[in-house]
Scaffold this motif. Structure first.
Motif, PDB file in Angstrom:
ATOM      1  N   GLN A   1      19.297  45.796   1.434  1.00  0.00           N
ATOM      2  CA  GLN A   1      19.843  46.274   3.024  1.00  0.00           C
ATOM      3  C   GLN A   1      21.157  45.490   3.294  1.00  0.00           C
ATOM      4  N   GLY A   2      21.470  44.620   2.483  1.00  0.00           N
ATOM      5  CA  GLY A   2      22.297  43.178   2.959  1.00  0.00           C
ATOM      6  C   GLY A   2      22.279  42.595   3.512  1.00  0.00           C
ATOM      7  N   GLU A   3      21.325  41.891   4.310  1.00  0.00           N
ATOM      8  CA  GLU A   3      20.788  41.194   4.928  1.00  0.00           C
ATOM      9  C   GLU A   3      20.419  40.112   4.778  1.00  0.00           C
ATOM     10  N   LYS A   4      21.020  38.527   5.047  1.00  0.00           N
ATOM     11  CA  LYS A   4      21.158  37.510   4.555  1.00  0.00           C
ATOM     12  C   LYS A   4      19.236  36.830   4.396  1.00  0.00           C
ATOM     13  N   LEU A   5      18.552  36.411   3.170  1.00  0.00           N
ATOM     14  CA  LEU A   5      17.749  36.153   2.759  1.00  0.00           C
ATOM     15  C   LEU A   5      16.326  36.023   3.913  1.00  0.00           C
ATOM     16  N   SER A   6      17.498  34.676   4.570  1.00  0.00           N
ATOM     17  CA  SER A   6      16.955  34.175   5.447  1.00  0.00           C
ATOM     18  C   SER A   6      16.006  35.371   6.342  1.00  0.00           C
ATOM     19  N   LYS A   7      16.579  35.711   6.876  1.00  0.00           N
ATOM     20  CA  LYS A   7      16.218  37.008   7.634  1.00  0.00           C
ATOM     21  C   LYS A   7      15.769  38.390   7.041  1.00  0.00           C
ATOM     22  N   SER A   8      14.601  37.859   6.219  1.00  0.00           N
ATOM     23  CA  SER A   8      15.234  39.731   5.250  1.00  0.00           C
ATOM     24  C   SER A   8      13.305  38.713   4.511  1.00  0.00           C
ATOM     25  N   MET A   9      12.603  40.224   5.009  1.00  0.00           N
ATOM     26  CA  MET A   9      11.384  39.822   4.119  1.00  0.00           C
ATOM     27  C   MET A   9      11.168  39.893   2.490  1.00  0.00           C
ATOM     28  N   ALA A  10      12.348  39.873   1.848  1.00  0.00           N
ATOM     29  CA  ALA A  10      12.874  39.558   0.615  1.00  0.00           C
ATOM     30  C   ALA A  10      12.270  37.850   0.727  1.00  0.00           C
ATOM     31  N   ALA A  11      12.772  37.107   1.524  1.00  0.00           N
ATOM     32  CA  ALA A  11      12.630  35.301   0.895  1.00  0.00           C
ATOM     33  C   ALA A  11      11.680  35.659   1.140  1.00  0.00           C
ATOM     34  N   LEU A  12      10.594  35.360  -0.033  1.00  0.00           N
ATOM     35  CA  LEU A  12       9.638  34.589  -0.574  1.00  0.00           C
ATOM     36  C   LEU A  12      10.299  33.333  -0.952  1.00  0.00           C
ATOM     37  N   PRO A  13       9.323  32.524  -0.154  1.00  0.00           N
ATOM     38  CA  PRO A  13       8.908  30.933  -1.349  1.00  0.00           C
ATOM     39  C   PRO A  13       9.765  30.798  -2.714  1.00  0.00           C
ATOM     40  N   ILE A  14      10.321  29.815  -3.395  1.00  0.00           N
ATOM     41  CA  ILE A  14      10.303  29.447  -4.708  1.00  0.00           C
ATOM     42  C   ILE A  14       9.282  28.889  -5.091  1.00  0.00           C
ATOM     43  N   ASP A  15       8.610  29.135  -6.143  1.00  0.00           N
ATOM     44  CA  ASP A  15       7.628  28.203  -6.724  1.00  0.00           C
ATOM     45  C   ASP A  15       7.706  26.836  -7.191  1.00  0.00           C
TER      46      ASP A  15
END
Length: 305
Positions: free
Chosen positions: A227-241
């Motif tokens: 949707q063009g949202e910055k990851l820090s504001k998105s549900m897609a911003a899951l932490p890296i492992d």
């Protein structure tokens, strides 16, 4: 003071402890690290912990642990902004003394009619605790060359207005702290996400007001979701492992426009980073302002976050 930076390359990565590092954070960290290594320079980590209401307890240490798991370790001791209040106070006092800064009691609602852009004080409540702003004269235009995004021009007076240096709640503004700390650490090259491109002209203006050097800037493409949202504001911003760094490292490498085959067959973080250091070419960096999360997904980032 001179307005030129020293010849020895000094870069940095400066996360704010508002959440765990995600794919976008890794791209910015790896990109800045690779450019520092490419120039035989120094890479530093600084914790930008100056906004307690937004900070998550324990996250700063988690961020440092994640960077270490990915082999991205500061070449000098980590600096914490929360321990540098005296340096910011000294800089602010200088700006107030020479008239470059002024106290302002305008609230957001006071400035709503002008889009939040402060050109003159119109405070409705003169008893309100004051903020402090950098005075931006009429006609102030800042132009600079970004190492990836090209020529950038901003009419700071019309597009930004007088810049907040200390907030009305007493907290230091990002713009002041980042300029003071970059100068104190001798940073010559700032590599970060394109979401901060718009902040750069006001930082250059503040550097000039304080008489400190202006670094070179390079703004990497920002990782955004579909949707063009910055990851820090998105549900897609899951932490890296932290326990599986290699897939995310390889994905970030490809997002930076580098050849995937460079790390083929390598099974340790050290070996992968050594190969990346050898094969990295800045001219391959994508000259775009953002990369969608969907595109990053195709490169494997989603599987690593």
């Amino acid at each position: 003071m001179s307005d030129t930076v020293p010849s020895l390359y000094r870069g940095r990565f400066a996360p704010s402890p508002t959440g765990r590092l995600h794919a976008g954070s890794l791209v910015a960290a790896l990109g800045s690290w690779l450019l520092a290594r490419h120039h035989d320079g120094t890479w530093l980590v600084r914790v930008d912990d100056l906004d307690p209401p937004r900070e998550v307890p324990g996250v700063a240490q988690q961020q440092l642990a994640t960077l270490a798991a990915f082999g991205l370790v500061s070449d000098e001791p980590v600096i914490w902004q929360s321990k540098r209040h005296d340096a910011y106070a000294d800089a602010l006092a200088r700006l107030l003394d020479d008239g470059s800064a002024f106290e302002c009691r305008c609230s957001r609602s006071d400035l709503a009619a002008v889009g939040g852009i402060h050109r003159t004080c119109v405070a409705s409540d003169r008893t309100r605790p004051p903020a402090v702003r950098l005075r931006v004269p009429d006609g102030t235009r800042i132009a600079f060359h970004d190492g990836l995004q090209g020529e950038v021009v901003q009419d700071v007076d019309r597009e930004v207005g007088d810049v907040v240096l200390r907030r009305a709640d007493g907290y230091w503004a990002y713009q002041l702290a980042v300029v003071v700390d970059d100068a104190a650490q001798g940073i010559t090259d700032i590599v970060r996400g394109a979401d901060l491109l718009d902040s750069t002209p006001r930082q250059i203006l503040l550097q000039r007001a304080l008489g400190v050097p202006t670094p070179q800037y390079l703004h990497l493409p920002l990782i955004v979701d579909a949707q063009g949202e910055k990851l820090s504001k998105s549900m897609a911003a899951l932490p890296i492992d932290d326990d599986a760094p290699l897939p995310a490292l390889r994905a970030a490498w490809e997002v930076l426009g580098q050849p995937p085959g460079a790390t083929a067959g390598l099974s340790t973080v050290d070996a992968v980073l050594q190969a990346m250091t050898r094969e990295f070419r800045p001219d391959r960096l994508p000259k775009v302002s953002s990369v969608t999360f969907a595109a990053a997904h195709n490169k494997g980032v989603a599987g690593a976050v």
